[in-house]
Design a protein around this motif. Structure first.
Motif, mmCIF file in Angstrom:
data_model
loop_
_atom_site.group_PDB
_atom_site.id
_atom_site.type_symbol
_atom_site.label_atom_id
_atom_site.label_comp_id
_atom_site.label_asym_id
_atom_site.label_seq_id
_atom_site.Cartn_x
_atom_site.Cartn_y
_atom_site.Cartn_z
ATOM 1 N N LEU A 57 0.566 -1.304 0.352
ATOM 2 C CA LEU A 57 -0.308 0.095 0.087
ATOM 3 C C LEU A 57 0.891 0.888 0.073
ATOM 4 C CD1 LEU A 57 -2.657 1.000 0.252
ATOM 5 C CD2 LEU A 57 -2.499 1.177 2.746
ATOM 6 N N ALA A 58 1.532 0.519 0.846
ATOM 7 C CA ALA A 58 2.647 2.185 1.117
ATOM 8 C C ALA A 58 3.792 2.522 -0.980
ATOM 9 C CB ALA A 58 4.345 2.342 1.936
ATOM 10 N N PHE A 59 3.745 1.571 -0.949
ATOM 11 C CA PHE A 59 4.755 1.539 -2.653
ATOM 12 C C PHE A 59 3.490 2.924 -3.450
ATOM 13 C CE2 PHE A 59 4.659 -0.002 -6.360
ATOM 14 C CZ PHE A 59 6.402 -0.337 -7.337
ATOM 15 N N VAL A 60 2.323 1.910 -3.757
ATOM 16 C CA VAL A 60 1.570 2.268 -4.389
ATOM 17 C C VAL A 60 0.769 4.164 -3.818
ATOM 18 C CG1 VAL A 60 0.523 0.655 -5.502
ATOM 19 C CG2 VAL A 60 -0.653 1.666 -3.806
ATOM 20 N N ARG A 61 1.264 4.388 -2.800
ATOM 21 C CA ARG A 61 0.264 5.504 -2.140
ATOM 22 C C ARG A 61 1.521 7.158 -1.697
ATOM 23 N NH1 ARG A 61 -0.108 5.266 4.193
ATOM 24 N NH2 ARG A 61 -0.702 7.809 3.503
ATOM 25 N N GLN A 62 2.469 6.658 -1.729
ATOM 26 C CA GLN A 62 3.568 7.269 -1.619
ATOM 27 C C GLN A 62 2.815 8.434 -2.768
ATOM 28 O OE1 GLN A 62 7.320 6.316 -2.595
ATOM 29 N NE2 GLN A 62 8.368 8.758 -2.057
ATOM 30 N N ARG A 63 2.929 10.017 -2.428
ATOM 31 C CA ARG A 63 2.759 11.339 -2.851
ATOM 32 C C ARG A 63 4.197 12.280 -3.324
ATOM 33 N NH1 ARG A 63 -0.455 15.367 -0.982
ATOM 34 N NH2 ARG A 63 -1.680 15.073 0.416
ATOM 35 N N TYR A 64 4.099 12.045 -1.838
ATOM 36 C CA TYR A 64 5.422 13.242 -1.089
ATOM 37 C C TYR A 64 6.987 12.920 -1.974
ATOM 38 C CZ TYR A 64 2.004 14.578 1.783
ATOM 39 O OH TYR A 64 0.976 14.901 2.636
ATOM 40 N N ASP A 65 7.709 13.593 -2.459
ATOM 41 C CA ASP A 65 9.445 13.100 -2.752
ATOM 42 C C ASP A 65 9.292 12.532 -4.284
ATOM 43 O OD1 ASP A 65 9.987 14.789 -0.203
ATOM 44 O OD2 ASP A 65 10.375 12.841 0.571
ATOM 45 N N LEU A 66 9.070 12.489 -4.627
ATOM 46 C CA LEU A 66 8.518 11.608 -6.389
ATOM 47 C C LEU A 66 8.779 13.250 -7.147
ATOM 48 C CD1 LEU A 66 5.318 9.647 -6.041
ATOM 49 C CD2 LEU A 66 7.139 8.745 -5.982
ATOM 50 N N GLN A 67 9.623 12.877 -7.925
ATOM 51 C CA GLN A 67 10.282 13.870 -9.056
ATOM 52 C C GLN A 67 8.815 13.922 -10.218
ATOM 53 O OE1 GLN A 67 13.371 12.073 -11.783
ATOM 54 N NE2 GLN A 67 13.746 13.578 -13.225
ATOM 55 N N ASN A 68 8.213 12.951 -10.385
ATOM 56 C CA ASN A 68 7.361 14.058 -11.117
ATOM 57 C C ASN A 68 6.261 13.879 -10.902
ATOM 58 O OD1 ASN A 68 8.940 13.828 -14.066
ATOM 59 N ND2 ASN A 68 9.256 11.994 -13.808
ATOM 60 N N GLY A 69 5.606 13.918 -9.495
ATOM 61 C CA GLY A 69 4.247 14.219 -9.057
ATOM 62 C C GLY A 69 4.092 12.980 -9.357
ATOM 63 N N ASP A 70 2.403 13.722 -9.095
ATOM 64 C CA ASP A 70 1.276 12.443 -9.010
ATOM 65 C C ASP A 70 1.477 11.071 -10.730
ATOM 66 O OD1 ASP A 70 -1.226 11.433 -8.754
ATOM 67 O OD2 ASP A 70 -1.846 11.857 -10.004
#
Length: 513
Positions: free
Chosen positions: A252-265
């Motif tokens: 669940l954490a793998f697919v729900r992370q939205r912070y600290d991603l290079q290209n956001g959503d």
């Protein structure tokens, strides 16, 4: 962040800085529903009728959509991940479950942050899944104006709830149920208007937080691959780089992370698609299909929190899909045109005509879809495009030519180049109108150069390996300012072609950010 006069605005990247409107779970994978439903044909063999016990919503019978049965053609399912901390019956999830899943506070907000349209032809032997980014700036039906796509549900929900209570309905459970149906209907209507296909969607499946956790535990994990190690506190993700199997909390954490991603959503959508690729492969494997215990656990898990549209004959649907294999599920994302700030909100720009053309292409089932006049750009007929293909792909130039013609541009003869890295648009100095028109197709981030060798009224497009194709709206990323200057057109080369950029296909284990 500037206060937004409406439903709370989810987080996006803004100028390289991640900004947030609130904390909470944003992704629950709706395509889990379709995978589990495909099991009902086998489930019937082992445990009896598995279609009993699902929560349903009656949203199609009174809004002009076709009835749920019989299945007389292609099926188009809207799969929705609801940002909700309740089960399918509306009961709040236990606090200990929310804490374990890093779910944050249950604040009553109802954002639909995962929206996937799944198209299944009549023969049921393949499926095309099209993701819609939640921050897409679109016209919301129901008279609510232009907002982020994921607010279509909550605007109608809040409006209906307020109206019913003002009319004297004091039964809050009844108000909630009717407001949910209003939200679902408005989301469907908004998407159908956005893609230019009224009454296309004929099935609806909605899941929430708990079902994803339960389902991944039931199948014993899914293989994924990360480009680098990730550790982020709010989602709870803590995983090494490379291929690995995740389940339960870490899945669940793998697919729900939205912070600290290079290209956001968009990076999160890539994770969704990569995870679902592995999930489809696992669920449709013999390890699951011949195991009555796993099938029973799966169906029990999904019934806890999946809501289906009423009238859906699941055994009939599953029989239609029994020829589906994991390799026959493709994942796509609608073309986008980059980030923008509108009214203080960080949003994602989209061109409805471009999106409509792409959805039509992906759902044409092998038939050549006619180009609708509504897809043409005003003024494009006065611009001639010279297309130079250095992408290394055997198909991208043809796809791009077809899209440009559909937009109304004139096309000169194509020219084949040696494979080049970057995509460049060259235009006559001062011909900003032609450049602006071509950017509506390729995106505002595409590299552009004024070139005296290009005549006014013409544009020269050099496709490079970074080009994602007509369906993706341009290069993979904005080119670096330190990139070497692009090379002039070269004659055809016998050098081997670069690998073709392709959609994620279920069964693969693509590495993602």
């Amino acid at each position: 962040m500037t206060e937004w006069p409406g439903p709370p605005i989810p987080a996006r990247r803004n100028g390289g800085v991640v900004v947030f409107a609130r904390r909470g779970v944003k992704v629950v994978f709706s395509l889990v529903s379709i995978t589990i439903l495909a099991l009902t044909w086998w489930g019937w063999q082992f445990i009896g009728d598995p279609s009993k016990g699902f929560a349903t919503t009656n949203i199609f019978e009174d809004n002009g959509h076709p009835p749920a049965k019989p299945l007389d053609g292609a099926i188009d399912i809207l799969l929705v991940g609801q940002d909700s901390r309740t089960d399918a019956q509306g009961n709040p999830l236990p606090r200990e479950v929310l804490d374990m899943l890093h779910a944050g506070v249950s604040d009553g907000e109802r954002q639909t942050d995962t929206m996937i349209l799944v198209h299944i032809p009549q023969d049921g032997k393949k499926a095309t899944a099209i993701s819609f980014p939640r921050d897409s700036w679109v016209e919301i039906t129901g008279g609510f104006g232009k907002h982020k796509l994921n607010s279509a549900y909550v605007y109608a929900y809040n409006d209906t709830s307020k109206t019913l209570q003002q009319q004297g309905n004091s039964n809050l459970k009844d108000v909630d149920a009717k407001a949910k149906d209003a939200g679902r209907k408005n989301l469907i209507a908004t998407l159908e208007k956005f893609i230019g296909k009224p009454k296309m969607i004929d099935r609806y499946a909605e899941v929430n937080l708990s079902s994803f956790y339960e389902i991944t535990k039931a199948i014993g994990g899914v293989e994924v691959c990360l480009n680098g190690p990730v550790k982020e506190r709010k989602s709870g993700v803590d995983l090494p780089a490379g291929r690995q199997t995740v389940e339960g909390v870490q899945a669940l954490a793998f697919v729900r992370q939205r912070y600290d991603l290079q290209n956001g959503d968009l990076d999160r959508i890539a994770r969704q698609q990569a995870f679902l690729s592995g999930l489809a492969n696992k669920v449709l494997s013999s390890d699951v299909l011949v195991n009555p215990v796993k099938i029973a656990d799966l169906i029990d898990a999904v019934k806890k929190s999946v809501v289906l549209s009423a009238g859906w004959d699941l055994p009939e649907f599953a029989a239609q899909m029994r020829g589906l294999t994991s390799g026959n599920v493709e994942f796509h994302t609608i073309p986008t045109q980059g980030d923008a700030t509108i009214g203080g909100a960080a949003v994602l720009r989209v061109d409805p005509a471009q999106v409509q053309a792409e959805v039509t292409r992906l759902t044409s089932d092998g038939q050549t879809a006619p180009v609708e006049t509504s897809a043409k750009l005003p003024g494009a007929e006065a611009v001639t495009v010279e297309l130079f293909d250095g992408s290394g792909s055997p198909t991208l130039a043809t796809e791009t030519r077809n899209l440009l013609q559909g937009k109304g541009f004139k096309l000169a003869a194509d020219t084949k180049l040696s494979t080049r890295n970057s995509t460049v648009v060259r235009y006559a100095p001062g011909d900003e109108n032609a450049l602006a028109l071509i950017k509506q197709v390729f995106g505002t981030a595409v590299q552009a150069e004024a070139d005296r060798d290009v005549a006014p009224g013409k544009v020269r497009v050099l496709l490079g390996k970074d080009f994602k194709g007509a369906s993706a709206g341009g290069p993979a990323t904005a080119p670096s300012k330190t990139s070497p200057p692009s090379q002039p057109a070269q004659p055809p080369s016998s050098a081997p072609a670069a690998p073709t950029t392709t959609p994620i296909v279920a069964g693969d284990v693509p590495c993602v950010n």
